[in-house]
Design an enzyme around this catalytic site. Structure first.
Site, short mmCIF file in Angstrom:
data_model
loop_
_atom_site.label_atom_id
_atom_site.label_comp_id
_atom_site.label_asym_id
_atom_site.label_seq_id
_atom_site.Cartn_x
_atom_site.Cartn_y
_atom_site.Cartn_z
N LYS A 157 0.84 -1.20 0.00
CA LYS A 157 0.00 0.00 0.00
C LYS A 157 0.87 1.25 0.00
O LYS A 157 1.97 1.23 0.52
CB LYS A 157 -0.87 0.03 1.27
CG LYS A 157 -1.99 -0.97 1.31
CD LYS A 157 -2.79 -0.80 2.60
CE LYS A 157 -3.90 -1.83 2.70
NZ LYS A 157 -4.93 -1.69 1.67
N ARG B 84 -10.23 -11.62 1.79
CA ARG B 84 -11.04 -12.68 1.19
C ARG B 84 -10.33 -14.04 1.29
O ARG B 84 -10.98 -15.08 1.34
CB ARG B 84 -11.38 -12.32 -0.25
CG ARG B 84 -10.18 -12.12 -1.14
CD ARG B 84 -10.50 -11.35 -2.41
NE ARG B 84 -10.60 -9.90 -2.20
CZ ARG B 84 -10.93 -9.03 -3.12
NH1 ARG B 84 -11.22 -9.44 -4.34
NH2 ARG B 84 -10.98 -7.74 -2.85
N1 BES Z 1 -8.18 -3.79 4.37
C1 BES Z 1 -8.30 -3.40 3.02
C2 BES Z 1 -9.60 -2.64 2.74
C3 BES Z 1 -9.75 -1.30 3.40
C4 BES Z 1 -9.38 -0.15 2.71
C5 BES Z 1 -10.30 -1.19 4.64
C6 BES Z 1 -9.54 1.07 3.31
C7 BES Z 1 -10.46 0.04 5.25
C8 BES Z 1 -10.07 1.17 4.57
C9 BES Z 1 -8.28 -4.62 2.12
O1 BES Z 1 -7.49 -5.65 2.55
C10 BES Z 1 -7.73 -4.18 0.81
O2 BES Z 1 -6.59 -3.82 0.77
N2 BES Z 1 -8.56 -4.21 -0.23
C11 BES Z 1 -8.16 -3.80 -1.53
C12 BES Z 1 -8.63 -4.84 -2.52
C13 BES Z 1 -8.05 -4.67 -3.89
C14 BES Z 1 -6.58 -4.99 -3.87
C15 BES Z 1 -8.78 -5.58 -4.83
C16 BES Z 1 -8.78 -2.43 -1.82
O3 BES Z 1 -9.90 -2.20 -1.39
O4 BES Z 1 -8.10 -1.63 -2.43
MN MN Z 2 -5.48 -5.47 1.92
#
Ligand code: BES
Ligand code: MN
Ligand code: ZN
Length: 512
Positions: A278, A352
């Site tokens: 990230k 997931r």
């Molecule tokens: N934990 C994150 C989702 C999230 C984002 C929660 C912002 C709270 C605030 C999750 O694991 C994630 O990173 N999801 C990705 C999925 C993508 C890579 C398909 C996302 O939402 O960008």
């Molecule tokens: Mn994630």
């Protein structure tokens, strides 16, 4: 904090402050007289008329005999015939917080004007008032040095219900207290920094809580997780110095042989994104990526105290999504516990993966009547619904409708989203059965839910994407900044009011 109820409006109770939730229709002559004309003057000047969200405080004149508090905090709840529990919850939260900032250590909450019209029952009034006070006053400042300006905690709240049934009011306050205890426990876990809650730590916290509450607790360590072939979970944990854990808490009422209902929570104790790392801006919020697990643990605490008639299992799946030389690479293929193979194209879509194994495990091991999972799953859900609303997906119309109604009642709002087969199609893998991300940018919350659907197949299931409402940076009346504990009260209420689900004819709305 000690909670109690008294007959009458509570004006004769000795307390530092009186919190008075007031409708716009309130006949305020008597209270105005007590306050030496202060209320009438506010109403005339329209600075406080009882509108929702309005708040005012007034010092009670010295020597006043009809009211034994030093300060009155007036909080508006709007028109009497539009009253609902959420207005009471918010008003009591704001009122209690104002009382605390006025230096009060004890409060009386006068609910006589709330229960007067009958729009909100005595039991609902007691419950939502207790929730508002307790959740509004929640704060975590154990990591800060002593602030000389910090106001002391309020340690006593007395609720007066006017002429309402004292027994109903007391029952409501009791339930509201327990709902808040579960929610505050979830908040406490969420607000704990990730260096103090790596999966083994978080599992130990859950175990300690379970022991205290009399819940059965099983903690699967990495060896047992390996033996069960939960390779999707292991793939996420691989880049971390801390091993994963899967915690199961079980509540069973004496003598019950029924199949349980199951709650499953995502417990990523920190989400760096893994190799698909990230951006660093805001990454500190990923300390809250275990909010689903926290909600399940908080709900189990409430369930242990509420003692519903249905057995309940709570499953919290814990891992830390980190980066090191052993971390999972984009392109890796793993076989989930169910036997389904998954191409991992993005290591940041880890929630997931851990849920795939947790759902399959829960389904096959406990044969639950239904499964509800909660997860901070996608940023896309926040794009769709904003940061205060939970996205709901599901395969059972009746379960969906119950959760939707509970969302309205508890103020933890949810909105039903679709599981059209196209989303499932988009999750097919090139080399493996599934891929953990879809090929397109759009509808990311829906495709994530469709991925999970695969592992919940055959059991009535609801998935709650709580990425938005799991934590808040702005202060809301009964949600101070930090973890919110969203979902705890929905789950606990669902268990309390549980009735067997009718067999569904055909597929659920939005899944075909
Ligand atoms: N934990 C994150 C989702 C999230 C984002 C929660 C912002 C709270 C605030 C999750 O694991 C994630 O990173 N999801 C990705 C999925 C993508 C890579 C398909 C996302 O939402 O960008
Ligand atoms: Mn994630
Ligand atoms: Zn995550």
């Amino acid at each position: 904090m000690r909670f109690s109820v008294v007959a009458g409006n509570g004006f004769d109770q000795k307390a530092d402050a009186l919190v008075f939730p007031m409708t716009e229709d309130f006949q305020h002559d008597r209270l105005d007289k007590i306050l030496g004309g202060a209320l009438g003057s506010m109403v005339r000047r329209k600075t406080f008329v009882g509108k929702r969200g309005q708040i005012a405080s007034a010092i009670v004149p010295k020597g006043e005999r009809d009211l034994r508090s030093g300060v009155v905090v007036l909080v508006g709840v709007g028109k009497a015939d539009e009253l609902d529990p959420e207005a009471v919850r918010k008003a009591c939260a704001s009122g209690a917080r104002r009382a605390r900032s006025e230096g009060a250590k004890s409060i009386v909450v006068a609910l006589n004007d709330i229960v007067r019209g009958g729009e909100v029952s005595a039991r609902q009034a007691g419950q939502s008032a207790a929730e508002g006070v307790s959740l509004g006053l929640y704060r975590m400042d154990k990591y800060k040095k002593k602030d000389p300006d910090r106001k002391a905690d309020i340690n006593e709240a007395v609720f007066g219900g006017g002429r309402a049934s004292l027994a109903a009011l007391r029952k409501g306050v009791e339930i509201g207290t327990i709902m808040s205890e579960g929610t505050s426990y979830a908040r406490e876990l969420i607000n704990t920094p990730s260096n103090e809650k790596r999966p083994p730590d978080l599992a130990a916290m859950a175990q300690r809580m379970a022991r205290k509450e009399g819940l059965r607790c099983t903690v699967l360590d990495e060896k047992q997780i390996q033996k069960l072939k939960m390779d999707a979970l292991l793939a996420v944990a691989r880049g971390s110095g801390a091993p994963p854990r899967l915690v199961v808490l079980e509540y069973r009422p004496r003598g019950s042989k029924a199949n349980p209902i199951a709650f499953v929570g995502k417990g990523i104790t920190f989400d760096t994104g893994g190799i698909s790392i990230k951006p660093s801006g805001g990454m500190e919020n990923m300390t809250t990526d275990m909010s689903g697990a926290a909600a399940v643990l908080g709900a189990m605490l409430s369930v242990a105290r509420l003692k519903p008639r249905v057995p309940v299992v709570g499953v919290a799946v814990m891992a830390e999504n980190m980066v090191d030389g052993n971390a999972t690479r984009p392109g890796d293929i793993v076989r989930a516990m169910s036997g389904t193979t998954v191409e991992i194209h993005n290591t940041d879509a880890e929630g997931r993966l851990v849920l795939a194994d947790a759902l399959h495990y829960t389904k096959t091991k406990y044969k639950p009547q239904c499964m509800i999972d909660l997860a901070t799953l996608t940023g896309a859900c926040m794009v769709a619904l904003g940061d205060k609303v939970t996205g709901m997906y599901g395969t059972d119309d009746e379960l969906i409708s119950r959760v939707r109604n509970l969302g309205e009642e508890t103020g933890d709002r949810v909105w039903h989203m679709p599981l059209f087969p196209e989303y499932g199609e988009a999750m097919k893998g090139k080399l493996a059965d599934l891929c953990n991300i879809s090929g397109v940018r759009w509808g990311g919350a829906n495709t994530a839910a469709a991925f999970l659907q695969h592992f919940a197949e055959g059991t009535p299931w609801v998935h709650l994407d709580i990425a938005g409402p799991s934590h808040t940076s702005s202060s809301q009346p009964y949600r101070p900044p930090g973890g919110t504990g969203v979902g705890v009260r929905i789950l606990a209420e669902l268990a309390m009011g549980w009735k067997k689900l009718p067999k569904q004819k055909g597929k659920a709305f939005g899944t075909k």
